[in-house]
Write an enzyme that holds these catalytic residues in place. Structure first.
Site, PDB file in Angstrom:
ATOM      1  N   HIS A 126       3.398   1.074  -0.757  1.00 51.94           N
ATOM      2  CA  HIS A 126       2.266   1.856  -0.275  1.00 51.94           C
ATOM      3  C   HIS A 126       1.660   2.582  -1.481  1.00 51.94           C
ATOM      4  CE1 HIS A 126       0.383   5.302   1.842  1.00 51.94           C
ATOM      5  NE2 HIS A 126       0.387   4.537   2.917  1.00 51.94           N
ATOM      6  N   ASP A 203      11.194   5.171  -0.850  1.00 50.48           N
ATOM      7  CA  ASP A 203      10.188   5.571   0.129  1.00 50.48           C
ATOM      8  C   ASP A 203      10.729   5.235   1.519  1.00 50.48           C
ATOM      9  OD1 ASP A 203       8.144   5.588   1.962  1.00 50.48           O
ATOM     10  OD2 ASP A 203       6.689   4.561   0.671  1.00 50.48           O
ATOM     11  N   GLN A 206       8.910   4.308   6.453  1.00 50.65           N
ATOM     12  CA  GLN A 206       9.001   3.360   7.569  1.00 50.65           C
ATOM     13  C   GLN A 206      10.442   3.061   7.966  1.00 50.65           C
ATOM     14  OE1 GLN A 206       6.467   2.603   9.305  1.00 50.65           O
ATOM     15  NE2 GLN A 206       4.761   3.064   7.930  1.00 50.65           N
ATOM     16  N   LYS A 229       5.511  10.231  11.368  1.00 49.32           N
ATOM     17  CA  LYS A 229       5.822   8.854  11.755  1.00 49.32           C
ATOM     18  C   LYS A 229       7.124   8.757  12.541  1.00 49.32           C
ATOM     19  CE  LYS A 229       3.722   7.041   7.514  1.00 49.32           C
ATOM     20  NZ  LYS A 229       2.423   6.447   7.852  1.00 49.32           N
ATOM     21  N   CYS A 369      -3.230   0.836   2.920  1.00 49.73           N
ATOM     22  CA  CYS A 369      -2.861   1.560   1.701  1.00 49.73           C
ATOM     23  C   CYS A 369      -1.923   0.739   0.830  1.00 49.73           C
ATOM     24  CB  CYS A 369      -2.216   2.894   2.031  1.00 49.73           C
ATOM     25  SG  CYS A 369      -3.322   4.011   2.859  1.00 49.73           S
TER      26      CYS A 369
HETATM   27  C1  LIG Z   1       5.715   2.804   3.448  1.00 50.33           C
HETATM   28  C2  LIG Z   1       4.891   4.031   3.446  1.00 50.33           C
HETATM   29  N1  LIG Z   1       4.997   4.888   2.421  1.00 50.33           N
HETATM   30  C3  LIG Z   1       4.295   6.035   2.366  1.00 50.33           C
HETATM   31  C4  LIG Z   1       3.414   6.381   3.354  1.00 50.33           C
HETATM   32  C5  LIG Z   1       2.646   7.642   3.202  1.00 50.33           C
HETATM   33  O1  LIG Z   1       3.034   8.598   4.114  1.00 50.33           O
HETATM   34  P1  LIG Z   1       2.129   9.899   4.345  1.00 50.33           P
HETATM   35  O2  LIG Z   1       0.740   9.398   4.559  1.00 50.33           O
HETATM   36  O3  LIG Z   1       2.712  10.541   5.540  1.00 50.33           O
HETATM   37  O4  LIG Z   1       2.225  10.743   3.110  1.00 50.33           O
HETATM   38  C6  LIG Z   1       3.265   5.508   4.455  1.00 50.33           C
HETATM   39  C7  LIG Z   1       2.356   5.793   5.584  1.00 50.33           C
HETATM   40  O5  LIG Z   1       1.198   6.039   5.492  1.00 50.33           O
HETATM   41  C8  LIG Z   1       4.015   4.319   4.491  1.00 50.33           C
HETATM   42  O6  LIG Z   1       3.884   3.468   5.502  1.00 50.33           O
END
Ligand SMILES: Cc1ncc(COP(=O)(O)O)c(C=O)c1O
Ligand SMILES: Cc1ncc(COP(=O)(O)O)c(C=O)c1O
Lengths: 412, 139, 412, 139
Positions: A126, A203, A206, A229, A369
């Site tokens: 991401h 990270d 998910q 999430k 993203c």
């Molecule tokens: C794999 C992953 N990493 C990071 C993020 C970023 O999370 P956030 O937008 O809550 O900071 C997301 C979701 O948007 C994601 O799916």
């Protein structure tokens, strides 16, 4: 597995008021939990209770409301930490995964990364696990390299090994891809990276919402996830870090709460994790996240995982039969998280999402993203259906019917 | 317990006329800590005597009646004891000195600040490792 | 002013469910709004509505829930911006004042401040308007100097002028002190600083909740405030910045939403204000802040201000009569915000707060995140009573009775 | 309006067989933009003819049927018009081309992307300043 041990979806759904809502006159079929999950009434009630009975600032307060709020905030930290196998002193509350990776960029990266150093991330990340390292590399004159992917959308471990030979300073990897669904063997990646002397950040955006996670077993230096999430409120998430490392790091933001003493020319820092929580923290939403953790713990994370694997298996079987349907990522549902990215013939994902919306079905469409991954997949965008505890086979059936309708409109 | 009870004669007396307040000319152990959440400060100095005992002890600092009185009471109790005795000190001992354990979590930190400083100093001198959890009211 | 135009406190109080709660068997007398304010039911309801009817991630979504959430989030931005006389493109949602000053430190400071540059702040600042500049000065080899105070606790404008002669890069000043209550003439400070070529940042944490504010008239480059002090939820606040400056600045955190395009070796940025809102934003609490703005607008900020001046006048008259009572800051209530810091004889503020808590009275005690100011006042700590729209003369009377009791216990 | 209406023959036809798709060998104006929120891309090239008219125009890009069809339709409409005509273009003109204005706010951005690119290019050429608000559906 005995059937009695499975998740009772109908009972779960009763906890989510939004699911009774109609969208364009149809039953809401919410298949966008990877973007943000829905919230059970228990979480919303925790917010209402906080605001209507003990709202107060925390930590610096001697009065009853302040002590109640502090206790609830710290209890939420404790429960959230235990939920992922960490100690509360190692858990920093942040806005979400993105703030967590950026905290590491600034507080660890600006301190420990030097000119010429190598940083490693992967092609399935991401943006929140790419852009901070690009910015860090630029600011420090370091290099950023990517671990590529296999045909099936898993990490190219040979490439990882060859990068590890160059002694990188950092290896950043996702636990579960938000596009491909790939679940990475982060335990192995971290152990290999550690042997090569690299710090590791995983990270967990998910993974934490969908499966049992134990950061101690994974053996990473940092682990990041988002509350919104995992059935929690927006605006809260966590960075888990090894205590010794957190103690060595520079602070991130400066202000109240993170200091020990402030003099005119310098300041000293509070103990971890407070050193990284500058200013008034997001008290209510941290407490709400604690309630989400309780809710998930009550369901049991293994059950949550089993439920989603079953749903994914059913979805892949059902949808693969559609004309022009093409999905991305590993073919074995038991090796994936609960996200399914796909395209239907030449219908652009936005057009697909618009057509499905008319049927009350919420999916996500776009680059998720993850533009580098989109380029690797050689698509401009994908559609993505993603599941959580409140999704059922019915939702998959609705999706199938919606896709059939889209196929008709677009004369696929 | 009402605040009139907490702030009984004894605590006020130690707050306004602290015993062992001040500095030592010669000392073997020195430690200082502040409570970042409320700003209370306590320093302690110890001269180590024969047989590793606490021969002399002084404290200084500023803060609330509870932090200053409990630090002062603790110095009285500690004087003459072997250094090892400090290891066995627990928050219950402090509550006994103060005559109350009925303090909110933030005030407990005030009450235990003196003990934290004493332990930090002595453990450092003995080469031992001070475990924070002992003085952490949230544990 | 006609009496009918004054704030109807009883009616206001009915909107705040927490005020019916008992603390230690007594009526809750909440005098700690400068730390965080209480929330009207309208704000809590906005959160409940969001979570139970249209919760969804924003901006990247095509489905109905996503479009509703996006519209509500952007409408909250619009209303919050207008509330302080700014345009929505100039308003970045952040966690609070502290994140706002730190954003400026990183995104503006790391870019524009150079070795040897002068940064100016004041002795009456909250740590959040000191520590970021200390850290910036350290990272850049710049100097940080302080504008001192007069006897009455107002800014020493002669000192400011002499510092301006040295052409500082930045002047950071609070609109209203959270300890002294002093309201600074920030319009004048900013205009003088601007003439000297300095950028300006104004800390509005204690002004926006309590009085009409117009950033355009103030003429600052940046203006920061927190939602939780203005009847809004925790976890949300705003940085207002001049658009041209925001556009020139580096991004702050990197990740989703703030990017335009991400390539392997570099990225390009989204338009302001999105460039500064990386990752999933705090959607619910932004919407909640919008509801708080509506609530305050409904009351009328001039009325709010008048109410607090009346309360302050009554409090100063009433409490000054107590034996051993000493307050800090300007003596004319009409030149102060709604905070009153004081000490009572030799009773330490924590002890005082403990005694008052037993009477159901919540005040703050300590250094109020303003240690340099405490040293200047030559006190270890102060007690602080602070007001908001729901406070009444009765609350002041309760405080007085509580202080009398404390005096007895401590034999003052 | 249902999606079957939005995606009527015409739009599908332009999506699958876009008119004026491609690049010009010689051109005087070139502009490109993406919709950061959904990733749609549109580029346009214009050759300016006598009397400051749009002599030739091509677009390229990728994205949804709405963004690509509306960009294509717009090039057809623009061809032969004086450059100044572009200034008068509004979102209503685009809705007329598409035969619908019943798009959610995010899809409106798709519909208006081509117009944004055309305006950016022409305004740059004319030395004028493009006001974003024209293509901002939240206004
Ligand atoms: C794999 C992953 N990493 C990071 C993020 C970023 O999370 P956030 O937008 O809550 O900071 C997301 C979701 O948007 C994601 O799916
Ligand atoms: C004057 C002033 N500035 C800044 C802050 C910091 O605000 P926050 O803690 O919401 O970031 C506060 C309140 O704590 C304050 O009173």
């Amino acid at each position: 597995m005995l059937e009695t041990e499975a998740l009772d979806v109908e009972q779960v759904r009763a906890d989510f008021p939004i699911l009774t809502r109609k969208v364009r006159g149809k039953r809401l079929v919410y298949l966008d939990s990877a973007a943000t999950s829905q919230k059970p009434k228990q979480v919303v009630q925790a917010l209402v209770d906080y605001y209507s009975t003990y709202n107060s600032n925390v930590h610096r307060s001697v009065h009853t409301l302040g002590e109640e709020a502090t206790a609830a905030y710290e209890a939420a930290r404790e429960r959230t930490a235990r939920f992922v196998g960490a100690s509360p002193k190692e858990l920093v509350f942040v806005r979400g995964t993105t703030e967590a990776t950026n905290l590491v960029r600034f507080a660890w990266g600006e301190r420990f990364v030097e000119k010429g150093d190598l940083l490693v991330t992967t092609l399935m990340e991401h943006h929140s696990n790419i852009v901070p390292w690009q910015l860090l590399a630029r600011s420090k004159g370091a290099r950023l390299e990517y671990v590529g992917l296999t045909e099936e959308g898993t990490l190219d471990l040979a490439k990882l090994e060859s990068l590890l030979k160059e002694s990188p300073k950092l290896v950043a990897v996702t636990h579960c891809s938000n596009v491909l669904g790939t679940i990475n063997d982060v335990e192995k990646v971290c152990s290999r990276a550690k042997s090569a002397g690299a710090a590791t950040i995983v990270d967990g955006a998910q993974s934490v919402p969908h499966m049992p996670v134990d950061v101690a077993r994974i053996g990473c230096d940092f682990y990041a996830f988002s509350g919104h999430k995992m059935l929690g409120p927006t605006g809260i998430g966590a960075l888990v870090g090894r205590k010794e490392l957190l103690e060595k790091m520079d602070p991130f933001q400066g202000g109240g709460e993170m200091i020990k003493e402030v003099f005119l020319d310098h300041s000293t820092w509070n103990e971890v994790p407070h050193k990284f929580e500058a200013g008034t923290v997001n008290i209510a939403d941290a407490i709400g996240l604690g309630a989400a953790v309780d809710y998930l713990t009550g369901l049991g994370m293994s059950k949550v995982r089993d439920h989603e694997v079953k749903l994914m298996r059913y979805a892949m079987e059902t949808l693969n039969a559609l004309k022009g349907f093409r999905s991305y990522g590993p073919s074995d549902p038991s090796t994936r998280g609960g996200v399914l990215s796909f395209n239907l013939a030449d219908i652009h994902p936005h057009d697909l999402a618009t057509i499905l919306d008319e049927e009350g079905i919420a999916i996500r469409s776009g680059h998720h993203c993850a533009q580098p991954l989109m380029r690797w997949l050689d698509v401009a965008a994908t559609s993505r259906a993603s599941f959580h505890v409140y999704n059922s086979y019915d939702d998959v059936d609705s999706l199938k019917a919606g896709l059939e309708k889209a196929g008709e409109i677009f004369k696929v | 317990m009402s605040s009139a009870d907490i702030y009984r004669e004894l605590i006020l007396e130690y707050y306004r006329n602290p015993r062992n307040f001040g500095k030592l000319d010669r000392f073997d152990i020195e430690a200082h800590d502040t409570n970042p959440l409320c700003g209370d400060e306590v320093s302690m100095q110890i001269r180590v005597g024969a047989g590793n005992t606490i021969e002399e002890i002084r404290f200084s600092g500023k803060g609330c009646a509870i932090s200053q009185a409990s630090a002062s009471m603790l110095t009285e109790l500690a004087k003459g004891k072997p250094l090892g005795w400090v290891k066995g000190l627990s928050k219950e001992d402090i509550f006994k000195l103060l005559g109350t354990s009925d303090l909110g979590p933030s005030r407990i930190k005030c009450a235990l600040l003196g003990m934290k400083v004493l332990k930090t100093g002595v453990y450092g001198y003995l080469g031992a490792h001070f475990e924070d959890s002992d003085a952490d009211p949230t544990r």
